[in-house]
Structures are given as C-alpha cells and as structure tokens.
Scaffold this active site. Sequence first.
Site: not given
Ligand code: PMP
Length: 344
Positions: A48
């Site tokens: 992120k």
């Molecule tokens: N794994 C974790 C621990 C996350 O915080 C997130 C984000 N919500 C994701 C996977 C998935 O990533 P994305 O939001 O880019 O699909």
Amino acid sequence: MKQEIKAYDNVLGLIGNTPLIKINKITEELRGNFYAKVEAFNPGHSTKDRIALYIIEEAERQGILKPGDTIIETTSGNTGFSLAMVSIIKGYECILAVSSKSSADKIDMLRSMGAKVYVCPAHVSADDERSYYNVAKRLHEETKGSVYINQYFNDLNIEAHYKTTGPEIWEQTSGKITHLIACTGTGGTLSGAAKYLKEQNPNIRILGVDAFGSVIKKYHETKEFDNDEIYPYRIEGLGKNLIPTATDFDIIDKFVKVTDEESAHMTRNIAKTEGLFVGYTSGAVMQAILQYAEEGEFDENSNVIAIFPDHGSRYMSKVFSDEWMNAQGFFDSINLEEAQKIEY
Ligand code: PMP
C-alpha cells in the site's frame, strides 16, 4: 576528493523495487518455478506504500494538494499506515476513519505515525451516518483542502501498480513470467500489474484469489452480485462485500477461493520453511497456488509470480498466536500444549 554521503532524502525513496524471492520447499512437489514479490520490503511494510505515494503525488501534480492540506481515508489496515507515513514526510494532515472492530494495536500504530483516528461503530450499516464510510465522506466535505483517497473506487489505485509493480515484475523476470497470482481486496495490485504485463505478453495468465465469504469470485463468473456469498471470515484485506471499480474483472482469467484455516497454517509454514515472515494474505496466495496446481494450471515451464502483500509483524495476535489459532478451532487443544511445551 569530496566524500559522497550515500543516503535517501527520506523514507519515501525506499518505496517500490521490492525483491523477488524464490519459493523452494513449499512448492517442491509442484511443476513449475515459483517466486514471491515480497512487498514487506517497502518502508511501510506493505504494497500500500505504492498507492499512498502515487495517489498523493498525482493530487500534487494536479494542484489539488498544497502543503498543510488533509488526506482522508477509511481504513485501519495497511493503506492507513502508508498514507500516514507519506503524509508525515510531505507535511499533510492524515485523518483515518476506522471501525471499532480494529484492534487497539492497529489504532495505536496509526496514531504513532501521526494520524488523527476517528473510531466509528462497527455494528452499523454502511449507509448509517455514524459508519466510517459516512464519517470519512462528511469530514472530506467539511475540511477545506482535503483529498478523499477512496481506494476501492479510485482509478489511480490501478494506475500505481500499472506504473510500478507491473514493470518491476517484467524486468525482474526478463519477460519470462507466465502466471501472475494475487489476492484481491480493492483489486488494484492484480489489475494494475496485469494490465502492464498483458500489454507486453497477452498470454500471461492472471490468477485471482478470493475468500469464502466474499462476492468477488461469483461476480467474476456471473456478473451478478449474490448476497448469499457474503458471511463473516477472518482474513483481512482479501475479498469484499461490494464490487470495487479498482478491480478490472475482464483482465483476470480465473479466481479460486481459500479458507481462513488453510491460509493461516500456510502463513505459518512460509515462516517455518522459507524463513519469510509475511502476512495472512501471503499465506492465502500460497494456498491458492497449491489449489491452482491441483487444477493443472502449471507445467515445467511455468514461471509463477505471487504477490506477498505485507509483513508478518501485523499478525502477532492473530495467525502467529497459538492461542488465537486455537480459539478459531484451527488447532486441537492437545496440539496447543505440545506446541508450547519446552523441555530441558
Ligand atoms: N493483502 C493485504 C494484507 C491487504 O491489506 C490488501 C489490500 N486490501 C490486499 C492483500 C489486496 O490488495 P489490493 O487491495 O491491491 O487488491
């Protein structure tokens, strides 16, 4: 001769360019080569950081953000931490509306990074005025010079991964990647990286991972929103009870669903066998690789890249706690005693 000081200007210089690490033992029995892109190597310990930096800098480029302005988001997870980190360096105020379900540890972590945290009741529906969605919306309307990140519905989320994660993987694999696999929450990581990779080679397979209790896989297959798919589950950051526009459903070839229990054991296995201390969704993506392999997805020539989204330290009171595992029914009680017994 002048001595150069080799240093980053600040912590943001470390965002991105995360390593690929070969997965050796867990995939021993499988056909193909498996590599993890370990996003815990970002300074905020998750993928992120990429979207936090990209979305904020895009707002700056467009003249929307000026020093002293405010960043607003609804998250207690990785995105909140990354936004708080970027805000500190760039001199913005960071306001996060979080659910009262969030652990005290997570809220303390966000506050340690200088964020102002509003804790909103978890038991109300999304359209209730007290929900964290509505609190964030109201704060955005009331705060002059504020930007609402809105990661589930923000195209810049996809774009951040199109510009960084995708090209890094293409370069790191010298174009030899055959499969990309990732958990989807907002869907930004998988959709953005896939868009870049498919432009280079349309034959690359794009594999999604969803949770039991989430609507995403069913929606991908039927384009229908099925309320019956929604029930509580434990993995955080994976799956959703709504359809995010940050997911490009057309670019994803297939989804599988993984269970809380198998993903939790796999997360612990990754630490114990590969020496990689990563989060719950890294276990989920590894579990999905086993399921895809069972379906015959890979062969000897496959080069499979899995996204490991964050660091294990965020899950000390969950998957890495024997008591938590036991309370979920993921251990039998005899195992717990065995696991904690130390003999001299
Ligand atoms: N794994 C974790 C621990 C996350 O915080 C997130 C984000 N919500 C994701 C996977 C998935 O990533 P994305 O939001 O880019 O699909």
